[in-house]
Design a protein around this motif. Sequence first.
Motif, short mmCIF file in Angstrom:
data_model
loop_
_atom_site.label_atom_id
_atom_site.label_comp_id
_atom_site.label_asym_id
_atom_site.label_seq_id
_atom_site.Cartn_x
_atom_site.Cartn_y
_atom_site.Cartn_z
N UNK A 59 69.47 2.86 -26.79
CA UNK A 59 69.15 3.64 -26.29
C UNK A 59 68.92 5.33 -27.26
N UNK A 60 68.38 5.90 -26.30
CA UNK A 60 66.70 6.77 -27.11
C UNK A 60 68.05 8.09 -28.07
N UNK A 67 64.34 0.60 -25.43
CA UNK A 67 63.23 -0.49 -23.84
C UNK A 67 64.09 -1.27 -24.08
N UNK A 68 63.50 -2.81 -23.08
CA UNK A 68 64.81 -3.58 -22.45
C UNK A 68 64.45 -5.41 -23.11
N UNK A 69 64.57 -6.19 -22.07
CA UNK A 69 65.10 -7.35 -22.37
C UNK A 69 63.39 -7.81 -22.22
N UNK A 70 62.59 -7.74 -21.93
CA UNK A 70 61.45 -7.98 -22.15
C UNK A 70 60.64 -7.39 -23.09
N UNK A 71 60.64 -6.44 -23.54
CA UNK A 71 59.73 -6.16 -24.67
C UNK A 71 60.71 -6.76 -26.13
N UNK A 88 67.84 -12.45 -37.09
CA UNK A 88 67.31 -11.67 -36.55
C UNK A 88 67.70 -11.06 -35.48
N UNK A 89 68.00 -12.45 -34.74
CA UNK A 89 69.13 -12.10 -33.20
C UNK A 89 70.16 -11.42 -33.61
N UNK A 90 70.74 -11.69 -34.55
CA UNK A 90 72.74 -11.12 -34.35
C UNK A 90 71.98 -9.91 -34.42
N UNK A 91 71.11 -10.02 -35.95
CA UNK A 91 71.61 -8.27 -36.13
C UNK A 91 70.27 -7.74 -35.14
N UNK A 92 70.03 -7.57 -34.45
CA UNK A 92 69.54 -6.89 -33.58
C UNK A 92 70.67 -6.72 -32.67
N UNK A 93 71.41 -7.82 -32.36
CA UNK A 93 72.58 -8.03 -31.30
C UNK A 93 73.85 -7.10 -31.34
N UNK A 94 73.39 -6.46 -32.97
CA UNK A 94 75.22 -5.54 -33.42
C UNK A 94 74.31 -4.56 -33.34
N UNK A 95 72.79 -4.49 -33.40
CA UNK A 95 72.44 -2.69 -33.28
C UNK A 95 73.66 -1.75 -32.34
#
Length: 304
Positions: A59-60, A67-71, A88-95
Amino acid sequence: MDFQPTEEQEDLRAGVRDLLEGRYGREALRASVDSGAPVIDRALWRELGEAGFFALRLPESEGGVGLGLAEAVLVFEEAGRVLLPGPLVATHLAAGVVPGAAEGTAVVTACDLGGGLVAYAGEADAVLGAPGLPGGSPVRSADPLTPLHRVPSYEDADVDVSSYRSEGALLTAALQVGSALRTVELAVRYAGEREQFGQPIGAFQAVKHLCAQMLVRAEVARTAVYAAAVTADDGEIAAAKLLADEAAVRGARDCLQVHGGMGFTWEADVHLHLKRAWVRAEQWRTAGEAEELLAAELLVSASS
C-alpha cells in the motif's frame, strides 16, 4: 470480465522493459555467465527497489506503489524475458515483511525448491519464513545463474511458505511466460537469417510449424497467467503454472531445434532460457503438485 491490459498497465510494462534492457541487456547477461562474479548485481537490485519492483503491491501508506497482482505479472514477465537472475519472487513477497526487501537493499530467497535446496543462499541476506541464514553446501545447478545450496536443516524443518505459495507460483509463471515469448523472438529471428538451399530456413514448413507452435503455447500461457492474476484463484494459478512451465521448457527446446547445431553452443542464449526454465518448473509449485490441486478441485466439483 476484461483481461486486456489497460493503457496504464502497458505503460508500466514499457517502463520496466526500458529499464531492464538498459541495465540488463544481452551483454550484461553474458557477462553474468562468464565473469564468475556474484550473480546478483546489488546496485541493480537497489535500482529495482527504487523503481518499485519489489514494493509494487505494498500500500502507498506503507511506502509501496499500491498496485496488484495484475500489474505484478506484467513486471515479472519482462524480468523473465531478459533472464534477470536473483530471487526476484521471494524478495517481492518479502516486501513489508523483511526489512530492506521493498527497497532492494536486502536480497531475500525462499525454500521453494524442496529437498532442502535453496537458491542464492550464498548471496541472500534472509530466507523468507525462516530465522537467520543457515549454512549449506553448494550443489551443481543446471542454470549457471541460479546457484544452489543444500541445507539439510531445511529438509524437514518447519519453514512455512504455504501462505506465499500461490502468489509465488503465479509470479514464477509470469517469469516463464516472458522467457517463452523471448525464445519465440529468437527462433523467428534466426529462421529469417539462417539460409539453407538458397533460402531462409524459415521458409521451410517444418520450421514454420515449430515457430507457430511455440507462439501458440506462449500466448495460451500468457492468457492463463493474466486471467489467474485477476481472479487470484488457486486452481487457475495452478493451471497457469502448468501451461507456463510447458511453454518455457518446450519453447526453449524448439528454439534450440530451430538453431540447429548453433543452439548447443555456449555462445547461443537459448540454452540459458532452457536451463532457467527447468529450474523455475521446480519452484513454488511443481507440475505434480499443480495436477494434484486441480484433480482435487475436479473431484469436489463432481461430488457437489
